[in-house]
Design a protein around this motif. Structure first.
Motif, PDB file in Angstrom:
ATOM      1  N   ILE A   1      11.345   4.073  -9.896  1.00 20.91           N
ATOM      2  CA  ILE A   1      12.216   4.763  -8.784  1.00 20.91           C
ATOM      3  C   ILE A   1      11.579   4.371  -7.472  1.00 20.91           C
ATOM      4  CG2 ILE A   1      12.527   6.955  -7.835  1.00 20.91           C
ATOM      5  CD1 ILE A   1      13.731   6.337 -10.492  1.00 20.91           C
ATOM      6  N   VAL A   2      10.311   4.263  -7.093  1.00 16.52           N
ATOM      7  CA  VAL A   2       9.638   3.942  -5.919  1.00 16.52           C
ATOM      8  C   VAL A   2      10.199   2.426  -5.333  1.00 16.52           C
ATOM      9  CG1 VAL A   2       7.385   3.387  -4.874  1.00 16.52           C
ATOM     10  CG2 VAL A   2       7.514   5.338  -6.402  1.00 16.52           C
ATOM     11  N   THR A   3      10.228   1.577  -6.151  1.00 17.36           N
ATOM     12  CA  THR A   3      10.321   0.255  -5.887  1.00 17.36           C
ATOM     13  C   THR A   3      11.983   0.252  -5.375  1.00 17.36           C
ATOM     14  OG1 THR A   3      10.410  -0.426  -7.981  1.00 17.36           O
ATOM     15  CG2 THR A   3       8.226  -0.653  -6.713  1.00 17.36           C
ATOM     16  N   LEU A   4      12.650   0.926  -6.394  1.00 14.98           N
ATOM     17  CA  LEU A   4      14.101   0.893  -6.261  1.00 14.98           C
ATOM     18  C   LEU A   4      14.309   1.377  -4.597  1.00 14.98           C
ATOM     19  CD1 LEU A   4      17.107   0.635  -7.204  1.00 14.98           C
ATOM     20  CD2 LEU A   4      16.889   2.690  -8.403  1.00 14.98           C
ATOM     21  N   ALA A   5      13.686   2.597  -4.622  1.00 14.28           N
ATOM     22  CA  ALA A   5      13.886   3.203  -3.095  1.00 14.28           C
ATOM     23  C   ALA A   5      13.698   2.143  -2.054  1.00 14.28           C
ATOM     24  CB  ALA A   5      12.922   4.514  -3.019  1.00 14.28           C
ATOM     25  N   GLY A   6      12.193   1.229  -2.394  1.00  8.25           N
ATOM     26  CA  GLY A   6      11.819   0.187  -1.542  1.00  8.25           C
ATOM     27  C   GLY A   6      12.768  -0.867  -1.336  1.00  8.25           C
TER      28      GLY A   6
ATOM     29  N   PHE B   1      -3.251   0.961  -7.485  1.00  9.81           N
ATOM     30  CA  PHE B   1      -3.000   0.755  -6.003  1.00  9.81           C
ATOM     31  C   PHE B   1      -2.997  -0.649  -5.553  1.00  9.81           C
ATOM     32  CE2 PHE B   1      -4.543   0.944  -1.484  1.00  9.81           C
ATOM     33  CZ  PHE B   1      -3.386   1.570  -0.951  1.00  9.81           C
ATOM     34  N   TRP B   2      -4.092  -1.273  -5.833  1.00 10.39           N
ATOM     35  CA  TRP B   2      -4.561  -2.501  -5.173  1.00 10.39           C
ATOM     36  C   TRP B   2      -3.663  -3.834  -5.871  1.00 10.39           C
ATOM     37  CZ3 TRP B   2      -6.445  -3.559  -0.743  1.00 10.39           C
ATOM     38  CH2 TRP B   2      -7.303  -2.608  -0.353  1.00 10.39           C
ATOM     39  N   VAL B   3      -2.868  -3.382  -7.039  1.00 14.37           N
ATOM     40  CA  VAL B   3      -1.837  -4.407  -7.874  1.00 14.37           C
ATOM     41  C   VAL B   3      -0.704  -4.358  -6.966  1.00 14.37           C
ATOM     42  CG1 VAL B   3      -0.436  -4.697  -9.573  1.00 14.37           C
ATOM     43  CG2 VAL B   3      -2.889  -4.514 -10.034  1.00 14.37           C
ATOM     44  N   PHE B   4      -0.457  -3.200  -6.412  1.00 12.67           N
ATOM     45  CA  PHE B   4       0.922  -3.154  -5.557  1.00 12.67           C
ATOM     46  C   PHE B   4       0.425  -3.719  -4.059  1.00 12.67           C
ATOM     47  CE2 PHE B   4       2.817  -0.462  -8.742  1.00 12.67           C
ATOM     48  CZ  PHE B   4       4.078  -0.513  -9.076  1.00 12.67           C
ATOM     49  N   VAL B   5      -0.324  -3.503  -3.721  1.00 11.97           N
ATOM     50  CA  VAL B   5      -0.992  -4.214  -2.546  1.00 11.97           C
ATOM     51  C   VAL B   5      -0.786  -5.599  -2.508  1.00 11.97           C
ATOM     52  CG1 VAL B   5      -2.876  -4.569  -0.686  1.00 11.97           C
ATOM     53  CG2 VAL B   5      -2.461  -2.577  -1.705  1.00 11.97           C
ATOM     54  N   ASN B   6      -1.401  -6.202  -3.602  1.00 12.64           N
ATOM     55  CA  ASN B   6      -1.472  -7.738  -3.776  1.00 12.64           C
ATOM     56  C   ASN B   6      -0.014  -8.121  -3.940  1.00 12.64           C
ATOM     57  OD1 ASN B   6      -2.704 -10.345  -5.006  1.00 12.64           O
ATOM     58  ND2 ASN B   6      -1.243  -9.621  -6.659  1.00 12.64           N
TER      59      ASN B   6
ATOM     60  N   ALA C   1       0.854  -1.110   0.133  1.00 14.49           N
ATOM     61  CA  ALA C   1       0.099  -0.066  -0.134  1.00 14.49           C
ATOM     62  C   ALA C   1       0.813   1.206  -0.148  1.00 14.49           C
ATOM     63  CB  ALA C   1      -0.981  -0.093   1.163  1.00 14.49           C
ATOM     64  N   TRP C   2       1.920   1.314   0.886  1.00 13.72           N
ATOM     65  CA  TRP C   2       2.699   2.391   0.773  1.00 13.72           C
ATOM     66  C   TRP C   2       3.465   2.516  -0.647  1.00 13.72           C
ATOM     67  CZ3 TRP C   2       5.097   6.244   3.346  1.00 13.72           C
ATOM     68  CH2 TRP C   2       6.489   6.655   2.864  1.00 13.72           C
ATOM     69  N   GLN C   3       4.024   1.791  -1.265  1.00 13.99           N
ATOM     70  CA  GLN C   3       4.550   1.695  -2.455  1.00 13.99           C
ATOM     71  C   GLN C   3       3.539   2.225  -3.487  1.00 13.99           C
ATOM     72  OE1 GLN C   3       8.639  -0.376  -2.455  1.00 13.99           O
ATOM     73  NE2 GLN C   3       7.044  -1.917  -2.947  1.00 13.99           N
TER      74      GLN C   3
ATOM     75  N   ALA D   1       0.561   5.132  -7.686  1.00 15.66           N
ATOM     76  CA  ALA D   1      -0.695   5.545  -8.190  1.00 15.66           C
ATOM     77  C   ALA D   1      -1.240   6.865  -8.220  1.00 15.66           C
ATOM     78  CB  ALA D   1      -1.772   4.495  -7.511  1.00 15.66           C
ATOM     79  N   TYR D   2      -1.146   7.414  -6.838  1.00 12.15           N
ATOM     80  CA  TYR D   2      -1.470   8.859  -6.473  1.00 12.15           C
ATOM     81  C   TYR D   2      -0.641   9.942  -6.752  1.00 12.15           C
ATOM     82  CZ  TYR D   2      -5.536   6.061  -4.815  1.00 12.15           C
ATOM     83  OH  TYR D   2      -6.598   5.088  -4.817  1.00 12.15           O
ATOM     84  N   VAL D   3       0.651   9.857  -6.374  1.00 11.19           N
ATOM     85  CA  VAL D   3       1.757  10.820  -6.425  1.00 11.19           C
ATOM     86  C   VAL D   3       2.423  10.979  -7.753  1.00 11.19           C
ATOM     87  CG1 VAL D   3       3.703  11.893  -5.309  1.00 11.19           C
ATOM     88  CG2 VAL D   3       2.067  10.668  -3.966  1.00 11.19           C
TER      89      VAL D   3
END
Length: 387
Positions: free
Chosen positions: A125-130, A283-288, A110-112, A117-119
């Motif tokens: 980039i997001v998942t590299l940071a993750g 968003f929900w694809v990343f939650v999954n 959900a964080w990623q 999705a929203y920002v």
């Protein structure tokens, strides 16, 4: 023959990878003098690749939407570390620890997903940071040390097998029975699908080819279960994988959510104009993906019987490779769950076969890289022909 050729051309992604898996299996069966398909080695293949196949299912959905997730290996390691602290250090019961671990994975997803999705920060980039963040958190939580051993109940996720009927012989009877039941269900489902297609005047396979297809798959199912029955039977993790494949295949093929995921990957603008809540879907694809990364981390920790700081290294690369080799498109919108599983098996058989013939890790990495490049090149070539 013309029907067969046309069928192959129209389903070249699906059948091409099945053919590749078959040829690779035959090649290494010959090169290893028959060791590859022995019951013990097949069981090891399932256990060794189970956590990658779990990740590949979630990664497929991410790739179909046109995104990527580089953090899944680090998330798997982090969840494995947290589960070890709960079950080993805090002596927490198996089920609450499992539930909390899955919830942590969902929260991470959900964080990623929020940032993607929203920002509107690119998923790379997001998942590299993750990947960096959760790898660091894993080392902080574990303090650079491994935690072991896990409770026996938890270990059975990856190392346990279905129990047999009382008083069974050397063969695992329950495994043979399940093979027969699965064959019957498959025949019924295929027959029902064919009847429905004929009722709507859709094109169907000729009767002879249809019967040959059923016979071939039923033989494969029962030979596979017989080989497993000669060892310990069906591993618990194989049941988990089967359930995941059935659920996600149904979701992607038969539900509104699945159609929205494909629509988003095909064209985000067109999907949005058609009423698809694209941000919500992403968003929900990343939650999954977070949930499945957590599950993969638990499976790996149970197999290793320890949580280590180096767990999950390169898991994301293997999962991504499995999806692309299995027919997913690098530009999104195309891919199947079965294809991702086949791609993962191609990678697994190659790894296992190359190890059995004595190829070093350097050669293995190089060959896997070439296979991935050829798979993506094949996808681009097909698109250029149909454009």
């Amino acid at each position: 023959m013309q029907t067969l050729v046309g069928l192959f051309r129209n389903n070249i992604r699906q059948y091409g990878m099945i053919l590749a898996l078959l040829l690779i299996t035959i090649l290494f069966q010959i090169l290893t003098d028959g060791i590859l398909l022995k019951s013990l080695n097949i069981t090891n293949l399932i256990l060794q690749n189970s956590y990658i196949l779990v990740l590949a299912i979630g990664m497929l959905l991410v790739i179909i939407t046109g995104n990527i997730d580089l953090s899944v290996g680090s998330v798997a390691a982090f969840v494995g570390a947290v589960s070890a602290i709960m079950m080993v250090d805090m002596k927490m019961a198996f089920f609450p620890a499992l539930l909390i671990s899955i919830l942590i994975g969902a929260f991470v997803g959900a964080w990623q997903g929020f940032w993607v999705a929203y920002v509107k920060i690119p998923s790379f980039i997001v998942t590299l940071a993750g990947m960096l963040l959760f790898r660091g958190l894993t080392m902080i939580v574990l303090k650079g040390q491994s935690i072991a051993p896990f409770p026996a109940t938890f270990q059975k996720i990856s190392s346990g097998f279905l129990p047999d009927f009382p008083g069974a012989s050397k063969l695992h009877i329950l495994t043979l029975v399940l093979g027969i039941v699965l064959s019957a269900v498959f025949i019924w489902k295929e027959w029902k699908t064919r009847s429905t297609q004929k009722s709507y005047n859709f094109d169907v396979l000729p009767g002879g080819l249809f019967a040959a297809k059923l016979a071939a798959i039923v033989i494969i199912i029962n030979v596979f279960t017989y080989v497993l029955a000669t060892y310990e039977g069906i591993p618990n993790i194989l049941i988990l994988l089967f359930v995941l494949v059935v659920i996600y295949t149904f979701v992607m093929n038969r539900t509104v959510m699945g159609r929205h995921i494909y629509a988003l990957g095909g064209s985000e603008k067109a999907a949005k104009l058609s009423g698809v809540k694209t941000k919500h879907v992403t968003f929900w694809v990343f939650v999954n993906m977070g949930v499945l990364a957590a599950l993969s981390g638990l499976v790996f920790a149970a197999r290793l019987n320890a949580a280590t700081p180096k767990a999950g290294v390169n898991f994301e690369l293997d999962a991504i490779a499995a999806c692309f080799i299995g027919g997913a498109s690098a530009t999104g919108g195309i891919g199947t769950v079965i294809g991702a599983i086949i791609g993962g098996l191609v990678m697994g058989v190659m790894n296992n076969g190359m190890s059995l013939v004595g190829l070093g890790i350097d050669w293995q990495q190089g060959i896997k890289g070439l296979v991935l490049l050829l798979a993506v090149g094949f996808d681009i070539y097909n698109k250029s022909k149909t454009a």
